[in-house]
Design an enzyme around this catalytic site. Sequence first.
Site, PDB file in Angstrom:
ATOM      1  N   HIS A   1     -21.977  15.082  -2.820  1.00 55.57           N
ATOM      2  CA  HIS A   1     -21.469  15.664  -4.049  1.00 55.57           C
ATOM      3  C   HIS A   1     -20.394  16.681  -3.753  1.00 55.57           C
ATOM      4  O   HIS A   1     -20.532  17.440  -2.795  1.00 55.57           O
ATOM      5  CB  HIS A   1     -22.633  16.363  -4.784  1.00 55.57           C
ATOM      6  CG  HIS A   1     -22.272  16.821  -6.168  1.00 55.57           C
ATOM      7  ND1 HIS A   1     -21.988  15.923  -7.182  1.00 55.57           N
ATOM      8  CD2 HIS A   1     -22.135  18.074  -6.679  1.00 55.57           C
ATOM      9  CE1 HIS A   1     -21.709  16.616  -8.281  1.00 55.57           C
ATOM     10  NE2 HIS A   1     -21.784  17.912  -8.010  1.00 55.57           N
TER      11      HIS A   1
ATOM     12  N   GLY B   1       2.390 -13.842 -13.876  1.00 53.76           N
ATOM     13  CA  GLY B   1       1.194 -14.199 -13.117  1.00 53.76           C
ATOM     14  C   GLY B   1       0.096 -13.191 -13.366  1.00 53.76           C
ATOM     15  O   GLY B   1       0.348 -12.075 -13.816  1.00 53.76           O
TER      16      GLY B   1
ATOM     17  N   ASP C   1      -4.911 -17.548   6.277  1.00 58.30           N
ATOM     18  CA  ASP C   1      -4.644 -18.041   4.923  1.00 58.30           C
ATOM     19  C   ASP C   1      -4.524 -19.562   4.867  1.00 58.30           C
ATOM     20  O   ASP C   1      -4.715 -20.160   3.810  1.00 58.30           O
ATOM     21  CB  ASP C   1      -3.322 -17.449   4.401  1.00 58.30           C
ATOM     22  CG  ASP C   1      -3.460 -15.992   4.006  1.00 58.30           C
ATOM     23  OD1 ASP C   1      -4.537 -15.418   4.214  1.00 58.30           O
ATOM     24  OD2 ASP C   1      -2.474 -15.428   3.496  1.00 58.30           O
TER      25      ASP C   1
ATOM     26  N   LYS D   1       0.838  -1.201   0.000  1.00 61.75           N
ATOM     27  CA  LYS D   1       0.000   0.000   0.000  1.00 61.75           C
ATOM     28  C   LYS D   1       0.878   1.258   0.000  1.00 61.75           C
ATOM     29  O   LYS D   1       0.544   2.259  -0.652  1.00 61.75           O
ATOM     30  CB  LYS D   1      -0.942  -0.028   1.214  1.00 61.75           C
ATOM     31  CG  LYS D   1      -1.927   1.135   1.307  1.00 61.75           C
ATOM     32  CD  LYS D   1      -3.113   0.983   0.387  1.00 61.75           C
ATOM     33  CE  LYS D   1      -4.033   2.187   0.309  1.00 61.75           C
ATOM     34  NZ  LYS D   1      -4.880   2.431   1.447  1.00 61.75           N
TER      35      LYS D   1
HETATM   36  P1  FAD Z   1       0.702 -14.676   7.863  1.00 54.88           P
HETATM   37  O1  FAD Z   1       0.419 -13.240   8.054  1.00 54.88           O
HETATM   38  O2  FAD Z   1       1.300 -15.124   6.636  1.00 54.88           O
HETATM   39  O3  FAD Z   1       1.496 -15.158   9.149  1.00 54.88           O
HETATM   40  C1  FAD Z   1       1.996 -16.455   9.306  1.00 54.88           C
HETATM   41  C2  FAD Z   1       3.284 -16.387  10.116  1.00 54.88           C
HETATM   42  O4  FAD Z   1       3.624 -17.704  10.566  1.00 54.88           O
HETATM   43  C3  FAD Z   1       4.459 -15.905   9.284  1.00 54.88           C
HETATM   44  O5  FAD Z   1       5.198 -14.961  10.015  1.00 54.88           O
HETATM   45  C4  FAD Z   1       5.286 -17.173   9.075  1.00 54.88           C
HETATM   46  O6  FAD Z   1       6.647 -16.911   8.889  1.00 54.88           O
HETATM   47  C5  FAD Z   1       5.017 -17.909  10.385  1.00 54.88           C
HETATM   48  N1  FAD Z   1       5.248 -19.351  10.334  1.00 54.88           N
HETATM   49  C6  FAD Z   1       5.046 -20.193   9.294  1.00 54.88           C
HETATM   50  N2  FAD Z   1       5.323 -21.463   9.682  1.00 54.88           N
HETATM   51  C7  FAD Z   1       5.685 -21.402  10.985  1.00 54.88           C
HETATM   52  C8  FAD Z   1       6.060 -22.381  11.939  1.00 54.88           C
HETATM   53  N3  FAD Z   1       6.093 -23.677  11.639  1.00 54.88           N
HETATM   54  N4  FAD Z   1       6.390 -21.975  13.187  1.00 54.88           N
HETATM   55  C9  FAD Z   1       6.354 -20.658  13.524  1.00 54.88           C
HETATM   56  N5  FAD Z   1       5.991 -19.694  12.664  1.00 54.88           N
HETATM   57  C10 FAD Z   1       5.656 -20.066  11.412  1.00 54.88           C
HETATM   58  N6  FAD Z   1      -4.573  -8.870   2.484  1.00 54.88           N
HETATM   59  C11 FAD Z   1      -5.456  -7.841   2.623  1.00 54.88           C
HETATM   60  O7  FAD Z   1      -6.425  -7.974   3.369  1.00 54.88           O
HETATM   61  N7  FAD Z   1      -5.292  -6.658   1.947  1.00 54.88           N
HETATM   62  C12 FAD Z   1      -4.245  -6.459   1.120  1.00 54.88           C
HETATM   63  O8  FAD Z   1      -4.127  -5.392   0.522  1.00 54.88           O
HETATM   64  C13 FAD Z   1      -3.305  -7.515   0.958  1.00 54.88           C
HETATM   65  N8  FAD Z   1      -2.238  -7.340   0.166  1.00 54.88           N
HETATM   66  C14 FAD Z   1      -1.328  -8.338   0.049  1.00 54.88           C
HETATM   67  C15 FAD Z   1      -0.223  -8.129  -0.765  1.00 54.88           C
HETATM   68  C16 FAD Z   1       0.714  -9.113  -0.922  1.00 54.88           C
HETATM   69  C17 FAD Z   1       1.917  -8.853  -1.800  1.00 54.88           C
HETATM   70  C18 FAD Z   1       0.576 -10.354  -0.224  1.00 54.88           C
HETATM   71  C19 FAD Z   1       1.605 -11.435  -0.374  1.00 54.88           C
HETATM   72  C20 FAD Z   1      -0.512 -10.576   0.603  1.00 54.88           C
HETATM   73  C21 FAD Z   1      -1.482  -9.568   0.742  1.00 54.88           C
HETATM   74  N9  FAD Z   1      -2.610  -9.743   1.544  1.00 54.88           N
HETATM   75  C22 FAD Z   1      -3.523  -8.723   1.662  1.00 54.88           C
HETATM   76  C23 FAD Z   1      -2.871 -11.020   2.227  1.00 54.88           C
HETATM   77  C24 FAD Z   1      -2.517 -10.954   3.720  1.00 54.88           C
HETATM   78  O9  FAD Z   1      -1.176 -10.544   3.865  1.00 54.88           O
HETATM   79  C25 FAD Z   1      -2.738 -12.316   4.343  1.00 54.88           C
HETATM   80  O10 FAD Z   1      -4.070 -12.706   4.097  1.00 54.88           O
HETATM   81  C26 FAD Z   1      -2.517 -12.318   5.852  1.00 54.88           C
HETATM   82  O11 FAD Z   1      -1.226 -11.904   6.173  1.00 54.88           O
HETATM   83  C27 FAD Z   1      -2.765 -13.722   6.403  1.00 54.88           C
HETATM   84  O12 FAD Z   1      -2.504 -13.769   7.776  1.00 54.88           O
HETATM   85  P2  FAD Z   1      -2.149 -15.148   8.468  1.00 54.88           P
HETATM   86  O13 FAD Z   1      -2.156 -14.872   9.932  1.00 54.88           O
HETATM   87  O14 FAD Z   1      -3.013 -16.221   7.963  1.00 54.88           O
HETATM   88  O15 FAD Z   1      -0.688 -15.532   7.984  1.00 54.88           O
END
Ligand code: FAD
Length: 489
Positions: free
Chosen positions: A464, A216, A353, A86
């Site tokens: 507006h 992509g 995710d 962003k």
């Molecule tokens: P994550 O935030 O991915 O956190 C998971 C964490 O767990 C990471 O730090 C990882 O390293 C850690 N981990 C993994 N395995 C282990 C393990 N075995 N032990 C300990 N730690 C571990 N979403 C939006 O809503 N708006 C947006 O504009 C947007 N833009 C995006 C742009 C990009 C380029 C990308 C890649 C994603 C974007 N997203 C956006 C998606 C958003 O970032 C994700 O949906 C969100 O971060 C998911 O959160 P999470 O908690 O599921 O996982």
Amino acid sequence: TMFVNKHSRTFIFKRLPRNYRQFTSSSTEDYDLVVIGGGSGGLACAKAASQLQKKVAVLDFVTPSTQGTTWGLGGTCVNVGCIPKKLMHHASLLGDAIRDSKAYGWNVPDEVQSDWTTLSTAVQNHVKSLNWGHRVQLRDKNVEYINGLGSFKDPHTVRVKESNGTERLLKTRNAVIAVGVRPYVPSQIPGAVEYGATSDDLFWLKKTPGKTLLIGASYIALECGGFLNGLGFDTSIMVRSRPLKQFDQQMAELVAESMESKGTRFLRKCVPVSIEKDSRGRLVVKYEDLTNRQTKEEVFDTVMFATGRHAVTNNLNLEALGIEVDQTTQKVFGGHSDDHERTSVANIYAIGDILHNRPELTPVAIKAGQLLADRLFGGSQVQMDYNMIPTTVFTPLEYGVVGISEEKAVSCHGEENIEAICFGDRILGLHLIGPNAGEVIQGFAVALRCGATWSGLSGSVGIHPTTAEEVVKLHITKRSGADPTVTGC
Ligand code: FAD
């Protein structure tokens, strides 16, 4: 080895036997909740559980990207996702604003240039401040943060390999898997893993991206392509079929057209064949044009794959526990015992995710995490509602959406029953392309969740002059065939 007792500040030195293993399990501790993954969902869940007076630990570990990039606490959103994206989107829009300002009487030079080093340093410093903020929040809320890689020993024991090499076993009543997903690099393409960057690298690049190829058609490819072009880089996006396949296709085409008109090149119906480095360190990309089966070649400075994101669940030992994952995505199945986030093992949940068939969005992960903590420890029964989730594609002209696409509406309700993505009076989907579409759609998303109707919308009075008023002023539908071009003020 030196042990330090924090309270009495005494130091105890112990000699370890010669054959002592480096990864020796030490303490076994009792937690109400252990969260594996300190991203959007994991942190939200851990903090909410701790606020309910529970003993909580959150583990976070970042495995370096294929190009060796790594980052701090907070997960994808903070470090390599929404936030840096962003900021760069905004930087690119500022460039447009500076150029436009000339017509509004501002005395600016004809050529304005962006400096990547200044921008990326500022973005990285902001991200680092957020990493720090997350650590402080965890400390203030009494959540134990462990910088280590987690996996399951059994349903009540999480094994942690800490970054300093030690191993701990954490006994816990409940566990949450919140490990997120990582970019997928197609390793069958020669040179892809060796030379291909991903969004995990882009925001942390040490040199300017230069002439860039994004491979992509995802929102990530388009967003990154959009801001790189806006920042002045020669930018191409290679698309095998259609851009933004998951979205309403009419809107997706409008987004792509507007990007093309601003200078982003789309290599449609093309697929990469190989990447090699030339003697000057530039990347030679061979690709196939599927329309005429011709192989072409072009040189780029940066090649970024945005070819999907895969769950890395294979190091969690889920199979041994009998936790079911989808064979294709490796994402965890939820929905057991009527709880959306409960896995096939009763005391283990999955959020964000990593949860199969759920939107990959930060606010979704956060809300699901908070609601789960409330159900586990606060007596709540409220489940996460995954319907009507709004989102925005932050391309130069933003595309905000809530509800379903026209294609989905037609397939669910029949073409004859659909007018402007409404079923009868009920609005099923709202799509907007324009400046600040994200801000506009956020408000309408609340209305749709509350059951917004066509008559309610068209009976509303606009503000507006705004772009948002175009939504309440809607009066021409596609089926009518009338020209929707706005005239007047
Ligand atoms: P994550 O935030 O991915 O956190 C998971 C964490 O767990 C990471 O730090 C990882 O390293 C850690 N981990 C993994 N395995 C282990 C393990 N075995 N032990 C300990 N730690 C571990 N979403 C939006 O809503 N708006 C947006 O504009 C947007 N833009 C995006 C742009 C990009 C380029 C990308 C890649 C994603 C974007 N997203 C956006 C998606 C958003 O970032 C994700 O949906 C969100 O971060 C998911 O959160 P999470 O908690 O599921 O996982």
